[in-house]
Motif scaffolding. Structure first.
Motif, PDB file in Angstrom:
ATOM      1  N   THR A 124       0.809  -1.220   0.000  1.00 14.91           N
ATOM      2  CA  THR A 124       0.000   0.000   0.000  1.00 14.91           C
ATOM      3  C   THR A 124       0.841   1.268   0.000  1.00 14.91           C
ATOM      4  OG1 THR A 124      -1.975   0.998   1.006  1.00 14.91           O
ATOM      5  CG2 THR A 124      -0.221   0.349   2.496  1.00 14.91           C
ATOM      6  N   ARG A 125       2.167   1.122   0.100  1.00 13.32           N
ATOM      7  CA  ARG A 125       3.030   2.296   0.241  1.00 13.32           C
ATOM      8  C   ARG A 125       2.875   3.294  -0.906  1.00 13.32           C
ATOM      9  NH1 ARG A 125       8.454   3.730   2.209  1.00 13.32           N
ATOM     10  NH2 ARG A 125       8.761   1.623   3.068  1.00 13.32           N
ATOM     11  N   ALA A 126       3.092   2.845  -2.124  1.00 18.66           N
ATOM     12  CA  ALA A 126       3.125   3.759  -3.269  1.00 18.66           C
ATOM     13  C   ALA A 126       1.792   4.475  -3.454  1.00 18.66           C
ATOM     14  CB  ALA A 126       3.507   3.005  -4.540  1.00 18.66           C
ATOM     15  N   GLY A 127       0.708   3.720  -3.431  1.00 20.98           N
ATOM     16  CA  GLY A 127      -0.597   4.326  -3.649  1.00 20.98           C
ATOM     17  C   GLY A 127      -0.987   5.285  -2.551  1.00 20.98           C
ATOM     18  N   SER A 128      -0.715   4.923  -1.305  1.00 22.28           N
ATOM     19  CA  SER A 128      -1.079   5.781  -0.179  1.00 22.28           C
ATOM     20  C   SER A 128      -0.261   7.071  -0.185  1.00 22.28           C
ATOM     21  CB  SER A 128      -0.872   5.035   1.142  1.00 22.28           C
ATOM     22  OG  SER A 128      -1.751   3.933   1.239  1.00 22.28           O
ATOM     23  N   LEU A 129       1.033   6.938  -0.458  1.00 26.29           N
ATOM     24  CA  LEU A 129       1.884   8.129  -0.472  1.00 26.29           C
ATOM     25  C   LEU A 129       1.508   9.062  -1.612  1.00 26.29           C
ATOM     26  CD1 LEU A 129       4.253   9.715   0.637  1.00 26.29           C
ATOM     27  CD2 LEU A 129       5.776   8.313  -0.763  1.00 26.29           C
ATOM     28  N   GLU A 130       1.224   8.506  -2.775  1.00 29.08           N
ATOM     29  CA  GLU A 130       0.814   9.340  -3.905  1.00 29.08           C
ATOM     30  C   GLU A 130      -0.478  10.080  -3.593  1.00 29.08           C
ATOM     31  OE1 GLU A 130      -0.047   8.968  -8.724  1.00 29.08           O
ATOM     32  OE2 GLU A 130      -0.003   7.167  -7.479  1.00 29.08           O
ATOM     33  N   LEU A 131      -1.412   9.390  -2.962  1.00 30.20           N
ATOM     34  CA  LEU A 131      -2.683  10.012  -2.606  1.00 30.20           C
ATOM     35  C   LEU A 131      -2.472  11.138  -1.596  1.00 30.20           C
ATOM     36  CD1 LEU A 131      -5.774  10.063  -2.760  1.00 30.20           C
ATOM     37  CD2 LEU A 131      -5.807   8.287  -0.989  1.00 30.20           C
ATOM     38  N   LEU A 132      -1.646  10.892  -0.595  1.00 33.51           N
ATOM     39  CA  LEU A 132      -1.374  11.916   0.415  1.00 33.51           C
ATOM     40  C   LEU A 132      -0.703  13.132  -0.219  1.00 33.51           C
ATOM     41  CD1 LEU A 132      -1.254  12.939   3.312  1.00 33.51           C
ATOM     42  CD2 LEU A 132       0.820  11.574   3.648  1.00 33.51           C
ATOM     43  N   MET A 133       0.309  12.895  -1.044  1.00 30.74           N
ATOM     44  CA  MET A 133       1.021  14.010  -1.670  1.00 30.74           C
ATOM     45  C   MET A 133       0.107  14.830  -2.582  1.00 30.74           C
ATOM     46  SD  MET A 133       4.075  14.058  -0.486  1.00 30.74           S
ATOM     47  CE  MET A 133       4.951  15.106  -1.661  1.00 30.74           C
ATOM     48  N   GLY A 134      -0.896  14.184  -3.160  1.00 31.40           N
ATOM     49  CA  GLY A 134      -1.824  14.885  -4.027  1.00 31.40           C
ATOM     50  C   GLY A 134      -2.948  15.593  -3.289  1.00 31.40           C
ATOM     51  N   SER A 135      -2.978  15.428  -1.971  1.00 32.75           N
ATOM     52  CA  SER A 135      -4.073  15.998  -1.182  1.00 32.75           C
ATOM     53  C   SER A 135      -3.757  17.384  -0.626  1.00 32.75           C
ATOM     54  CB  SER A 135      -4.423  15.064  -0.019  1.00 32.75           C
ATOM     55  OG  SER A 135      -4.901  13.821  -0.503  1.00 32.75           O
ATOM     56  N   GLY A 136      -2.509  17.830  -0.797  1.00 31.43           N
ATOM     57  CA  GLY A 136      -2.134  19.140  -0.289  1.00 31.43           C
ATOM     58  C   GLY A 136      -0.818  19.586  -0.872  1.00 31.43           C
ATOM     59  N   ALA A 137      -0.480  20.852  -0.634  1.00 33.08           N
ATOM     60  CA  ALA A 137       0.763  21.410  -1.172  1.00 33.08           C
ATOM     61  C   ALA A 137       1.846  21.434  -0.098  1.00 33.08           C
ATOM     62  CB  ALA A 137       0.505  22.828  -1.682  1.00 33.08           C
ATOM     63  N   ASN A 138       3.083  21.330  -0.524  1.00 37.14           N
ATOM     64  CA  ASN A 138       4.253  21.471   0.354  1.00 37.14           C
ATOM     65  C   ASN A 138       4.269  20.470   1.502  1.00 37.14           C
ATOM     66  OD1 ASN A 138       5.133  23.805  -1.152  1.00 37.14           O
ATOM     67  ND2 ASN A 138       3.578  24.993  -0.052  1.00 37.14           N
ATOM     68  N   LEU A 139       3.812  19.260   1.232  1.00 37.62           N
ATOM     69  CA  LEU A 139       3.832  18.220   2.255  1.00 37.62           C
ATOM     70  C   LEU A 139       5.178  17.491   2.219  1.00 37.62           C
ATOM     71  CD1 LEU A 139       0.285  16.617   1.831  1.00 37.62           C
ATOM     72  CD2 LEU A 139       0.998  18.333   3.500  1.00 37.62           C
ATOM     73  N   THR A 140       5.685  17.175   3.400  1.00 37.60           N
ATOM     74  CA  THR A 140       6.921  16.387   3.512  1.00 37.60           C
ATOM     75  C   THR A 140       6.660  15.219   4.464  1.00 37.60           C
ATOM     76  OG1 THR A 140       7.721  17.849   5.278  1.00 37.60           O
ATOM     77  CG2 THR A 140       8.441  18.331   3.028  1.00 37.60           C
ATOM     78  N   PRO A 141       5.875  14.248   4.025  1.00 41.82           N
ATOM     79  CA  PRO A 141       5.483  13.153   4.916  1.00 41.82           C
ATOM     80  C   PRO A 141       6.612  12.156   5.143  1.00 41.82           C
ATOM     81  CG  PRO A 141       4.634  12.761   2.723  1.00 41.82           C
ATOM     82  CD  PRO A 141       5.264  14.115   2.691  1.00 41.82           C
TER      83      PRO A 141
END
Length: 217
Positions: A124-141
């Protein structure tokens, strides 16, 4: 009022849930029951979909998932509760299809720039991270894979699973704005992490709210 709107007022909404673990049936039944809705719920459990995605990659299960979702087309909303399959749900471009982790990622993005995304399965790593990064700007998760807890889940030991997830997350939470429990199953660890001093977010409740909204639209 249109005829469709009049019919919707009379008939109960129909919400279908597609799960990859049987244990989610009780969880989501309880969450929908809390809303006191006049709704018909249909639960379909397809453990083979997650197993195939883990063994052969996400694309290997695409056709099977699309067919499973098509069989639920009569529902007013279709909630896929497996985050590993989330990217495939998005590919459907079906307004009635709800990806379980989208609402929680959107919530996390609004908290602050440095969320801790905790997952148990590498699939689930790739899909979850892509979704999170696309949910906001300037995120550094930060993505943290909780090593060990999944064996408890597969054995049906939810207490052990919750304890193991919480211990793993607690050890790496410092320096973040919030914790995202990236898989629906990880919700059981949420109460054990309330003392972290930051929001701890899980997907099921937010996804239920989203599915209800879709069904009512």
């Amino acid at each position: 009022m249109s005829l469709v709107a009049q019919i919707k007022e009379v008939l109960p909404m129909r919400i279908a849930c597609l799960h990859t673990a049987k244990i989610h049936v009780a969880t989501f039944n309880a969450l929908f029951a809390e809303k006191a809705l006049d709704a018909q719920l249909l639960h379909v459990v397809r453990e083979d979909l997650l197993a195939q995605a883990q063994a052969g990659g996400l694309e290997s299960v695409g056709e099977a998932l699309f067919n499973a979702m098509a069989e639920l087309a009569e529902a007013d909303a279709i909630l896929c509760t497996c985050s590993t399959l989330g990217p495939l749900v998005d590919q459907l471009n079906n307004p009635k299809a709800v990806r379980v982790d989208r609402p929680v990622m959107e919530a996390a993005a609004s908290v602050g720039p440095k969320p801790l995304l905790a997952i148990c399965l590498e699939s689930t790593r790739a899909g979850s991270l892509e979704l999170l990064m696309g949910s906001g700007a300037n995120l550094t998760p930060t993505v943290h894979v909780c090593a060990g807890p999944w064996a408890y889940f597969e054995a049906g030991d939810l207490v052990g699973f919750a304890d193991s997830v919480a211990a793993s997350v607690r050890g790496v939470s410092a320096g973040h704005n919030c914790v995202v429990l990236g898989q629906a199953s990880m919700r059981v660890a949420e109460p054990l992490l309330r003392d972290l001093g930051m929001p701890v977010l899980s997907s099921p409740t937010l996804a239920v709210d989203k599915a209800i909204g879709v069904a009512l639209s």
